[in-house]
Write a protein that holds these residues in place. Structure first.
Motif, mmCIF file in Angstrom:
data_model
loop_
_atom_site.group_PDB
_atom_site.id
_atom_site.type_symbol
_atom_site.label_atom_id
_atom_site.label_comp_id
_atom_site.label_asym_id
_atom_site.label_seq_id
_atom_site.Cartn_x
_atom_site.Cartn_y
_atom_site.Cartn_z
ATOM 1 N N UNK A 172 46.726 41.781 34.271
ATOM 2 C CA UNK A 172 46.822 41.759 35.735
ATOM 3 C C UNK A 172 46.798 43.176 36.312
ATOM 4 N N UNK A 173 47.542 44.075 35.701
ATOM 5 C CA UNK A 173 47.599 45.452 36.207
ATOM 6 C C UNK A 173 46.251 46.154 36.084
ATOM 7 N N UNK A 174 45.569 45.929 34.944
ATOM 8 C CA UNK A 174 44.270 46.560 34.753
ATOM 9 C C UNK A 174 43.223 45.995 35.713
ATOM 10 N N UNK A 175 43.328 44.702 35.984
ATOM 11 C CA UNK A 175 42.404 44.073 36.932
ATOM 12 C C UNK A 175 42.584 44.677 38.325
ATOM 13 N N UNK A 176 43.843 44.918 38.717
ATOM 14 C CA UNK A 176 44.123 45.530 40.017
ATOM 15 C C UNK A 176 43.550 46.946 40.098
ATOM 16 N N UNK A 177 43.498 47.603 38.937
ATOM 17 C CA UNK A 177 42.980 48.977 38.888
ATOM 18 C C UNK A 177 41.461 49.005 38.713
ATOM 19 N N UNK A 178 40.844 47.826 38.808
ATOM 20 C CA UNK A 178 39.382 47.696 38.757
ATOM 21 C C UNK A 178 38.787 48.026 37.387
ATOM 22 N N UNK B 297 36.986 50.682 30.906
ATOM 23 C CA UNK B 297 36.931 49.426 30.175
ATOM 24 C C UNK B 297 38.235 49.160 29.435
ATOM 25 N N UNK B 298 38.609 47.892 29.355
ATOM 26 C CA UNK B 298 39.753 47.454 28.562
ATOM 27 C C UNK B 298 39.289 46.287 27.695
ATOM 28 N N UNK C 168 41.467 34.126 33.673
ATOM 29 C CA UNK C 168 42.285 35.345 33.714
ATOM 30 C C UNK C 168 41.530 36.524 34.307
ATOM 31 N N UNK C 169 40.267 36.314 34.630
ATOM 32 C CA UNK C 169 39.501 37.368 35.286
ATOM 33 C C UNK C 169 38.730 38.297 34.372
#
Length: 227
Positions: free
Chosen positions: A101-107, A4-5, A128-129
């Motif tokens: 963006x980077x965290x989203x790519x890392x699921x 989680x972030x 922003x997802x």
């Protein structure tokens, strides 16, 4: 289990306050009286002149919003909230944008928390997802008008409790977790994550972060400073 972030939004992701921009828009559209600005103009000037803290300014805006939202039709409010979110959608700090963006790519499971009204926060953050978005929920009566009351105020004011609930409900893990905030109100959830980031912190958060050894990042113009 997903990592989680958690992100504070106003001043951490968005380069302003959604509540301030929304209140200004409601005044411009004639939903709020033009005299509404008088309720926070002095606090605003004090902050601009560095004679008063930002916290006093934002509290004055909150009080002005709560005082004037009573009786406003939800559909009128919703249209303006969507306009505000669309107009400001790209006014995001570059550092925050890249982290998201980077965290989203890392699921990662992305959690957004703001003290601005839920509708405008959701409109702004969904693009922003973010997976889950929390904001202040204002009560609506049977006539679809705001009553002026805030629902679940104790919960939305406790960002750490929100994070705990999300972790339990969504079956997330705090291992490798990331958190970003800019004021002392974010300390509670920053203490919970493995990788706290104090972004453009105010003095109280900055002092706490230094003692705790947390990462401190400042973005000014087109330069990102790691302190």
């Amino acid at each position: 289990m997903k990592k989680v972030a958690i992100f504070d939004i106003d001043g951490t992701v968005f380069r302003s306050s959604l509540l301030i921009e929304l209140t200004d828009a409601l005044i411009q559209e004639g939903i709020f009286s033009s005299s509404t600005r008088k309720l926070y103009s002095r606090a605003h000037k004090n902050w601009l002149d560095r004679n008063g803290p930002y916290e006093e300014y934002i509290e004055a805006v909150i009080m002005a919003f709560v005082k004037n939202i009573k009786g406003v039709k939800y559909n009128e409010f919703s249209k303006i909230a969507k306009k505000v979110a669309a107009f400001h959608k790209d006014r995001i700090y570059r550092y925050s944008r890249d982290i998201i963006r980077n965290l989203k790519k890392k699921n990662y499971y992305l959690l957004a928390i703001s003290h601005s009204p839920q509708k405008v926060v959701k409109e702004f953050c969904e693009k922003m997802g973010f997976d889950k978005i929390y904001g202040r929920i204002y009560e609506i009566d049977s006539q679809k008008r705001f009553t002026g009351e805030v629902l679940h105020l104790e919960l939305i004011n406790d960002k750490a409790e929100i994070l705990k609930r999300a972790v339990g409900k969504e079956k997330l893990t705090l291992k490798g977790s990331v958190g970003m905030g800019d004021t002392e109100s974010d300390i509670a959830f920053l203490k919970m994550v493995e990788k706290p980031i104090c972004f453009n912190p105010n003095q109280k958060l900055y002092q706490y972060a230094k003692r705790a050894g947390w990462k401190i990042v400042v973005e000014r113009k087109d330069v990102v400073y790691h302190l």
